[in-house]
Design a protein around this motif. Structure first.
Motif, PDB file in Angstrom:
ATOM      1  N   PRO A 138       0.811  -1.219   0.000  1.00 16.49           N
ATOM      2  CA  PRO A 138       0.000   0.000   0.000  1.00 16.49           C
ATOM      3  C   PRO A 138       0.847   1.273   0.000  1.00 16.49           C
ATOM      4  N   TYR A 139       2.049   1.182   0.583  1.00 18.90           N
ATOM      5  CA  TYR A 139       2.913   2.361   0.661  1.00 18.90           C
ATOM      6  C   TYR A 139       3.651   2.579  -0.647  1.00 18.90           C
TER       7      TYR A 139
ATOM      8  N   ARG B 160       4.818   6.597  -0.979  1.00 18.60           N
ATOM      9  CA  ARG B 160       5.654   6.862   0.198  1.00 18.60           C
ATOM     10  C   ARG B 160       6.927   6.008   0.189  1.00 18.60           C
ATOM     11  N   SER B 161       6.790   4.766  -0.274  1.00 23.30           N
ATOM     12  CA  SER B 161       7.957   3.883  -0.343  1.00 23.30           C
ATOM     13  C   SER B 161       8.302   3.629  -1.798  1.00 23.30           C
ATOM     14  N   PRO B 162       9.402   4.212  -2.290  1.00 20.94           N
ATOM     15  CA  PRO B 162       9.792   3.936  -3.670  1.00 20.94           C
ATOM     16  C   PRO B 162      10.094   2.442  -3.831  1.00 20.94           C
ATOM     17  N   ALA B 163       9.703   1.888  -4.973  1.00 22.67           N
ATOM     18  CA  ALA B 163       9.818   0.438  -5.179  1.00 22.67           C
ATOM     19  C   ALA B 163      11.232  -0.066  -4.934  1.00 22.67           C
TER      20      ALA B 163
ATOM     21  N   CYS C 176      10.811   3.666   7.284  1.00 24.64           N
ATOM     22  CA  CYS C 176       9.698   3.231   8.134  1.00 24.64           C
ATOM     23  C   CYS C 176       8.372   3.709   7.563  1.00 24.64           C
ATOM     24  N   ILE C 177       7.380   2.813   7.575  1.00 27.29           N
ATOM     25  CA  ILE C 177       6.054   3.162   7.068  1.00 27.29           C
ATOM     26  C   ILE C 177       5.064   3.332   8.209  1.00 27.29           C
ATOM     27  N   ASP C 178       5.551   3.372   9.435  1.00 26.57           N
ATOM     28  CA  ASP C 178       4.705   3.609  10.620  1.00 26.57           C
ATOM     29  C   ASP C 178       3.641   2.535  10.818  1.00 26.57           C
TER      30      ASP C 178
END
Lengths: 414, 444
Positions: A47-48, A53-56, B84-86
């Motif tokens: 989901p991130y 928010r999280s680059p692959a 971190c994704i919390d």
């Protein structure tokens, strides 16, 4: 090809098994095969990736240098299609095969596709692999409306991301509340209200009766109340099912997942299973159940790895506990054990700015959930697992669970 | 050998719950405190929740984002804010409350040991929190060559074996070692059937002549021009304070250039736990039994290191394996001094067999002996006089130390009071000696 230790799968259970094996056997040949084209990552991160928010490239859990240092051959983009447990051989989709001494089945789970009329005629998204996530992120850029089928963790995370990206989002869930099983109605209601506030339309206790195709990715989702939800993007997030089809005819005992005993052994010699694919003891019921979460995958992977390497310190599996740590719109909802249970136990609910629900049975903690009120999930889990008698400090525990839990930890298992 | 790490330790019995550690942490980290002190079950007892920097950290293994990792250099489980994704799964992985949600930032936070200079430890007024650098000591010395064979037959948990191995690792091959009768040769260091158990020249003098023989060896080496060899003894307290004392005293008086290490386990443990002159008051031994008439030893222990100070040796020090950095530091100084004159190092060594303590509690006994002032750690040089190297700010009662040791189990209140008063008396004397200003030189 052959390896002393052959691990099929590359996520949490597989990685922990690798670690446990290398604790005992630094040299034995090892190979990790995965159907995924990427280096190991966690489905939980997806989901991130969707939200950006999280680059692959930063979600990879272990790089090639790690596998070199661990003396483990990592083979991606390789699908196992058959197992001969007598010949100790795994066959691959490309016709190749691997011989093993010890095998770990950690093939995880794949999205469950509900039998909805018309679904097979339209294009829809699922969210289980990195490629799925990148596909959804791309589709999100051009869509205005989205429908999500299922209000579990994957569905809600995706719905939040889609809403935050400016899409008009509807979520359809058959059960009467979101995140069923983890939270009771009061907790779920708080979560549902947050989604509604952020413009997400929830259709709870409702079923999809049919889906009609439209232009391109567009389609119309028809509900049992007569509503017709037109959408540019359809995400199916109706749960997952273990990837066991490749084991047909192998003799490995399968119910919904691969049946394992308390040391993660299957019914076949030298074959273990762990993670989302495994159906292992449930702590609460004692029955073999599917609990597809990271903490159980790690614990099972560790036990399997220890068993495969002949680690004499292996202790039988205590059973899986459901755990949910969920963030929504910056808020927090946590749950462990039988936190949503009704009847049979003693329930203490506390509502203030936050909400918490403590479920006790025989003076012992069996479940704990909260919304907007963080707690030490791991400590509460250990209280449940150890069946710590709380009768001497029950009021303290109910009034000040965080402090009392930390005290019990420090006095009990520090 | 592997890598060891420095760590924050918590001694619940010293904690008074003041909370200064939490304030200091919150200030240093500009957020929620990453150390949590909570009231215990017992009246005015306190408990701790903080990250233990686990060797097999569950928080790391359950993290779906690769945001947590154990640092191979410091041992700290490091949190990478950018990855971190919390999701808080780490808080479910940790059973110790070591990583939790900081409501100020809405992100997790955990102890990072302040890069080796922890704010909580500095703020702790009772030393309940300590920064223990045993890991660094291990890393520094762990790879040094062990000068003894594996499988010496010391009792389980033998502290004297630790002292032998540590001391000789530090001193190295360029040494000649005397091990007079006692546990040290008895466990096999001098060897069996013509084979030695030690990688340096080792010999087995009589109980009575150790210091004399060392003096002769040193004089010979001096004569042939070998001035680099450490000539030393690892002797017991009996052979040093009783039957070998005349030789020790004589060698010290003559200023013989030797290193004499006395491993003091408070009795003749090797031969069946008889009393020696360093056996403390009240101790059970096989020759000071506990029965109808006797209640353990009825005399006080001889303070041998203080007697050696009176010999005006080149160096005198006391040490304990409870505080290894202090011990190593003194070994260095003692070796250096042994090339100038008589160098005497007295190392206290609880004996699990003879003292009736569990083998797992030996180091704890070492620490408590120092923390209660039962054992004092100091050093003496002719130039600098007597100096304490590690004295407790708030000594614990001697009773707390004594009650963990089986040989004192029978003590009544009067005996315990006697021991406490002698400990206080001795510390007062030593402190006076340490504090006294240098005397004015005589005017001629």
């Amino acid at each position: 090809m052959e390896a002393k230790y052959l691990i099929i799968g590359s996520s949490h259970a597989a990685l922990e098994a690798l670690r446990a094996i290398r604790q005992v056997d630094a040299e034995g040949s090892m190979a990790m095969l995965t159907r995924d084209v990427h280096l190991p990552y966690s489905p939980t991160i997806l989901p991130y990736v969707v939200s950006g928010r999280s680059p692959a490239e930063r979600v990879i859990l272990r790089d090639e240098a790690f596998f070199t240092a661990s003396k483990c051959t990592f083979v991606g983009n390789t699908t196992a299609v058959g197992l001969d447990a007598t010949a100790k051989t795994v066959t691959l989709a490309d016709g190749g095969s691997w011989r093993y001494d010890k095998l770990l089945i950690a093939t995880g789970a794949a999205p469950a596709i509900p039998p909805v009329p018309g679904l097979d005629g339209v294009s829809y998204h699922v969210l289980r692999s990195l490629d799925d996530a990148q596909g959804l992120r791309k589709a999100m850029g051009t869509a205005r409306r989205a429908v999500v089928l299922g209000a579990g963790l994957v569905g809600l995370h995706a719905a939040e991301n889609l809403a935050e990206a400016g899409l008009a989002v509807s979520v359809v869930e058959m059960r009467s509340h979101v995140l069923p099983g983890y939270f009771d109605a009061k907790a779920s209601t708080r979560i549902e209200a947050a989604f509604t506030e952020h413009g997400v339309t929830l259709f709870l206790g409702r079923t999809v009766v049919g889906i009609d195709g439209g232009k391109g990715q567009a389609c119309t989702v028809r509900l049992d109340g007569g509503e017709a939800l037109e959408t540019d993007l359809l995400l199916v997030a109706a749960g997952v099912k273990p990837v066991v089809d490749w084991l047909a005819g192998s003799g490995v005992a399968i119910d919904r997942g691969v049946l394992v005993n308390d040391t993660m052994r299957t019914n076949q010699p030298d074959v273990w299973a762990a993670g989302d694919v495994a159906q292992a003891r449930d702590f609460h019921s004692g029955e073999q159940a599917l609990i597809g979460i990271i903490p159980t995958a790690v614990e099972q992977g560790r036990l399997a790895g220890m068993g495969m390497a002949g680690d004499s310190y292996v202790k039988p599996y205590a059973g899986g506990l459901p755990v949910n740590t969920y963030r929504f719109f910056g808020r927090v909802a946590l749950s462990i054990g039988q936190a949503a249970a009704e009847g049979g136990g003693e329930v203490a609910e506390h509502e203030g700015p936050g909400y918490r629900r403590v479920v006790l049975a025989d003076g012992r903690l069996v479940g704990y959930a909260s919304v907007d009120e963080p707690f030490d999930v791991g400590i509460m889990g250990e209280l449940i697992r150890r069946r710590v008698d709380l009768s001497g400090c029950k009021q303290d525990f109910l009034d000040r669970p965080l402090e009392t839990g930390r005290r019990l930890m420090s006095e009990g298992w520090r | 050998m592997g890598t060891a790490f420095d760590t924050i330790t918590f001694k619940a019995s010293s904690c008074d719950g003041c909370g200064k550690c939490m304030t200091a942490c919150a200030e240093a980290k500009q957020g929620a405190a990453r150390i949590s002190i909570v009231p215990g079950t017992k009246e005015s007892s306190f408990e701790l929740a903080m990250c233990r920097q686990c060797g097999d950290p569950k928080c790391v293994m359950v993290c779906p984002a690769g945001a947590l990792a154990k640092d191979d250099g410091s041992g700290v489980v490091q949190w990478d804010a950018s990855r971190c994704i919390d999701c808080l799964l780490c808080t479910a992985g940790c059973s110790y409350g070591g990583i939790s949600l900081d409501s100020h930032t809405a992100r997790v936070s955990k102890c990072d040991q302040c890069d080796g200079d922890p704010a909580c430890v500095k703020a702790c007024p009772t030393d309940a929190l300590q920064w223990v650098t045993a890991g660094s000591v291990f890393n520094k010395y762990g790879d040094k060559e062990d000068m003894f064979v594996p499988g010496l037959s010391g009792c389980q948990g033998c502290n004297s074996e630790l002292i032998m191995r540590h001391a000789m690792r530090k001193i190295g091959r360029n040494s000649v070692l005397a091990t007079p009768p006692g546990c040290i040769p008895g466990m096999g260091s001098v060897g069996y059937n013509g084979k030695t158990g030690t990688k340096v020249p080792v010999f087995h003098p009589l109980l009575t002549n150790t210091a004399s023989m060392l003096a002769g060896i040193r004089r010979y080496y001096d004569r042939v021009g070998r001035k680099d060899i450490v000539v030393m003894a690892l002797a017991g307290d009996g052979g040093t304070s009783d039957c070998g004392f005349h030789a020790v005293s004589g060698a010290a008086e003559r200023g013989e250039k030797v290193l004499y290490v006395c491993v003091d386990n408070e009795g003749y443990m090797n031969t069946g736990m008889q009393r020696s002159s360093t056996t403390p008051f009240g101790s059970w031994t096989s020759t000071t039994p506990v029965g109808e008439h006797m209640r353990g030893k009825s005399q006080d222990a001889k303070n041998l290191p203080l007697i050696m100070v009176a010999h005006k040796c080149a160096y005198v020090a006391t040490a304990s394996t409870g505080y290894m950095e202090d011990l190593y530091d003194k070994l260095d100084k003692a070796v250096e001094a042994s090339f100038r004159g008589f160098s005497y190092l007295h190392i206290y060594s609880p004996c699990p067999t003879g003292w009736r303590i569990p083998s797992s509690k030996v180091i704890e006994a070492c620490r408590m002996s120092v923390d209660s002032n039962f054992v004092t750690l100091w050093e003496y040089t002719r130039e600098g006089g007597l100096r304490f190297t590690r004295s407790p700010d708030r000594p614990i009662p001697v009773r707390d130390y004594v009650k963990m040791i089986g040989k004192y189990r029978h003590l009544d209140d009067a005996q315990l009071d006697h021991i406490q008063s002698r400990v206080d008396e001795q510390v007062t004397l030593l402190k006076r000696m340490a504090a006294a200003p240098a005397a004015e030189p005589a005017v001629i």
